[in-house]
Design an enzyme around this catalytic site. Structure first.
Site, short mmCIF file in Angstrom:
data_model
loop_
_atom_site.label_atom_id
_atom_site.label_comp_id
_atom_site.label_asym_id
_atom_site.label_seq_id
_atom_site.Cartn_x
_atom_site.Cartn_y
_atom_site.Cartn_z
N LYS A 33 0.81 -1.22 0.00
CA LYS A 33 0.00 0.00 0.00
C LYS A 33 0.84 1.27 0.00
CE LYS A 33 -0.68 0.21 5.04
NZ LYS A 33 0.00 1.49 5.27
N THR A 34 1.96 1.28 0.74
CA THR A 34 2.79 2.48 0.76
C THR A 34 3.38 2.74 -0.61
OG1 THR A 34 3.33 2.02 3.07
CG2 THR A 34 4.70 3.63 1.93
N ASP A 215 -3.76 7.34 4.67
CA ASP A 215 -3.27 5.98 4.91
C ASP A 215 -3.98 5.42 6.15
OD1 ASP A 215 -1.78 3.68 4.67
OD2 ASP A 215 0.01 4.51 5.61
N GLU A 216 -4.05 4.09 6.24
CA GLU A 216 -4.68 3.40 7.39
C GLU A 216 -6.07 3.97 7.65
OE1 GLU A 216 -3.40 0.81 8.40
OE2 GLU A 216 -1.22 0.91 8.42
N GLN A 246 -8.48 -5.16 8.94
CA GLN A 246 -7.47 -4.81 9.94
C GLN A 246 -7.91 -3.66 10.84
OE1 GLN A 246 -3.14 -5.27 8.74
NE2 GLN A 246 -4.02 -5.09 6.69
N ARG A 610 1.24 -11.22 10.21
CA ARG A 610 2.56 -10.65 10.51
C ARG A 610 3.67 -11.61 10.07
NH1 ARG A 610 1.18 -6.38 9.80
NH2 ARG A 610 -0.73 -7.46 9.24
#
Length: 675
Positions: A33-34, A215-216, A246, A610
């Site tokens: 995503k970044t 973002d997020e 998430q 993770r």
């Protein structure tokens, strides 16, 4: 985070090239995503936007710094420097510094940290019980994150405790206004109030940015969503990047409803799912997909990768917490023993609640395995650093009474509690701040001459220091000023006089010297940030401190709660204590609502994703409840993972490798001392 390949995949390309309207990028875990955000910034620049017209908003200073660094690699240092990359709170500071006067704020307002807020709430509520004041603090913060002021909170109060909290909130807000101070929730709610009530300010800020990226996005609360809507208005395109799977911060005000509201409020919304994962193997992703499939879906999304199946997800069934910790440590030692290229930092042990770390730490120490606990005490929480921050805050805003009280008594200068109590009564009577009160010509009616002389001496020093801080710019000049200030107030001697141990005093002074260096670096600027005066650094210091996340490149095993692990990844992960009552977490007899269960399931999903190469899920047969061992029930999430029973349990070869590693460690251990 695992990187997407040099070329963008089709879904990433679609997200990058959608410029003309609102866009929701459903970025699954490990989907790059970044990379999408920084490439979209480059595409916007290519389309003719100026860097200052692009805002990229995230939740932590660390994430903002990483995003700017990534953008610099693609668009170059000059363009990256002018991009408005910040946290929500830093953007709020910028808006209030520019236009806070429209709300009655001075340009130099204070930002209260959690301890300051607690002190004001105790005074506002007439209560010395920190636990009660903390409960008010938590309730008021949730109300502010829902967009409620004191009057609205009073109407919404559901019981007597909340009605009392609403009364305290009204007094608290009055005191903040008197102190010319804001808390962290105000850094979002006040800019929203500004845009809602002031058409001129709204038009100005809506014209400032021509594209906003968030973002997020799944972590936004109700007020942050309304602020985004107010900033984009009817015409500014935006890109929200997030993952409904998430969303794990409901307990602090984040709401998944913001994802549901987007298509309702923006009918032209383009939804683009990123499903290709660049982090984990197929077996890990299947387990994650199986778990999250049990939740109702807002948008359909299923992770996949090209890494092959990889190792099966292992299930460890342990007799107790102690047995679980021993097996986790043995696994780490076995994998390290089998492959010398594996570092300690390749491992993480994740858990739902902080108390689970204690026995794991004990077993790691016994095995001489280096580790760190994520989320320990911040360097900025140390008393000596908070002392100096109080002085800096007072320079920014002399009406900051909590900062005044800490600075005037640290180090001690002959101004006692009785003097300060009398000063406080005088200030309260005339409705002025403590600092303003000490210069009042009628103060002699409340205090004797010697006390007034001491207060005047302190006040004159603060004013002189503020004048120097206002005009001292650049790193070396800032360092020189701070060191002179520390000498003037005798702070090093204060530390040594207050500690019986010279070693502890020296350590605390070392922290102070580090803090001076930190201020000098902030004042010195860099290619991304211009030089600042000491006063400018001081004004934003509370936000910087609160949101700073300092990472250390250490070769150690990471212990972390699941909440703190979000956004991170490790090659090898042990997920500990996956039992009913722990994950999903349930305190006592509290009701497990469907919404709570769904968020706990998302937390399990975060934990699974993770892991990059191997994942072990550990469950207990018995666990401690008070001083007793009681039967423990495996978490329902284990069944939902649908692990293959023939391969999901521990491989006998792995068990043999662990046994060999344990025997080797025992053989190499030094003989017991005769003492």
């Amino acid at each position: 985070m695992a990187e997407a390949p040099a070329t963008l995949n089709p879904a990433q390309l679609a997200a990058v090239h959608h410029l003309d309207g609102p866009c929701l990028v459903l970025a699954g875990a490990g989907s790059g995503k970044t990379r999408v955000i920084v490439h979209k910034i480059a595409r916007l620049l290519q389309a003719g936007l100026e860097p200052r017209q692009i805002a990229a908003i995230t939740f932590t200073n660390k994430a903002a710094a990483e995003m700017r660094e990534r953008a610099k690699q693609i668009v170059g240092g000059r363009a990256a420097k002018d991009l408005a990359i910040s946290t929500f709170h830093s953007l709020g500071v910028r808006m209030l510094k520019t236009d806070g006067s429209r709300l009655g704020l001075k340009e130099q307002f204070s930002i209260f940290d959690s301890d300051d807020v607690l002190g004001v709430l105790r005074e506002a509520g007439g209560c010395n019980d920190n636990a009660v004041a903390r409960s008010w603090q938590w309730t008021i913060s949730l109300w502010k994150n829902q967009g409620l002021d004191a009057e609205a909170a009073a109407r919404a109060a559901a019981d007597e405790d909340q009605r009392v909290a609403a009364v305290v909130m009204k007094r608290y807000e009055e005191r903040l206004a008197a102190f010319q101070a804001v808390d962290f929730d105000d850094l979002i709610s006040l800019p929203l109030k500004l845009l809602a009530r002031d058409a001129e300010a709204r038009e100005k800020w809506q014209g400032t940015f021509r594209h906003i990226l968030v973002d997020e996005y799944q972590d936004t609360n109700a007020v942050q969503y309304e602020l985004l809507k107010a900033l984009v208005g009817e015409h500014t395109p935006f890109t929200a990047v997030g993952d409904d799977d998430q969303s794990i911060y409901g307990w602090r005000g984040a709401t998944i409803e913001n994802l549901k509201r987007l298509p309702q409020d923006f009918p032209r919304l383009k939804v683009i799912p990123l499903e290709q994962n660049y982090r984990s193997t197929g077996n890990i992703l299947r387990a994650a997909n199986n778990v999250i499939a049990q939740n109702p879906k807002i948008y359909e999304k299923k992770l996949w990768s090209e890494f092959g199946d990889g190792e099966p997800v292992r299930l460890l069934e342990c007799d107790s917490e102690e047995h679980e910790a021993e097996r986790a440590v043995a696994r780490i030692q076995a994998l390290r023993g089998a492959d010398a290229r594996i570092a300690w930092s390749d491992f993480a042990i994740l858990y739902r609640a902080n108390h689970q770390a204690r026995i794991i730490e004990q077993k790691l120490r016994q095995a001489q395995v280096p580790y760190k606990v994520s989320g320990g005490q911040s360097w900025f929480d140390r008393a000596e650093i908070k002392d100096l921050c109080a002085w800096l805050r007072l320079l920014v805003n002399p009406d900051d009474d909590p900062a005044f009280l800490r600075a005037v008594t640290t180090p001690k200068r002959g101004i006692g509690h009785q003097t300060l109590a009398s000063l406080g009564e005088f200030a309260g009577k005339w409705k002025v701040s403590l600092f303003e009160a000490l210069f009042s010509p009628t103060l002699k009616t409340a205090l004797k001459g010697k006390a007034i002389d001491s207060l005047h001496e302190f006040g004159r020093y603060v004013n002189a220091l503020e004048e120097r801080a206002r005009h001292t710019r650049g790193g070396e000049e800032a360092r020189k000023l701070m060191l002179e200030f520390l000498t003037d107030i005798g702070y090093e001697r204060h530390l040594h006089d207050g500690e019986e141990s010279e070693k502890i005093a020296a350590s605390r002074w070392s922290n102070v010297v580090d803090f001076v260096g930190w201020i000098a670096r902030r004042a010195g600027g860099d290619e991304d940030r211009p030089e600042q005066t000491v006063l400018e650094v001081a004004q934003t210091i509370a936000v910087i401190i609160s949101l700073a996340e300092r990472s250390e490149d250490q070769d150690v095993v990471t212990l972390s709660t699941l909440h703190a692990s979000k956004g991170l990844e490790w090659p090898h992960v042990v997920l500990a204590g996956v039992n009913e009552g722990l994950l999903p977490f349930r305190a006592g007899d509290e009701e497990m609502t469907p919404e709570r269960l769904e968020e706990e399931r998302r937390l399990m999903y975060v934990g699974i994703t993770r892991a990059r190469r191997t994942l072990v899920v550990s469950t207990l047969r018995r666990r401690k409840k008070g001083r007793e061992l009681v039967a423990a029930v495996p978490s329902r999430f284990i069944t939902e993972m649908k692990l293959n029973e023939s391969t999901g349990r521990e491989d006998p070869r792995e068990r043999l490798a662990k046994l060999r590693a344990a025997l080797a460690a025992k053989a190499s251990a030094p003989a017991p001392s005769a003492d």
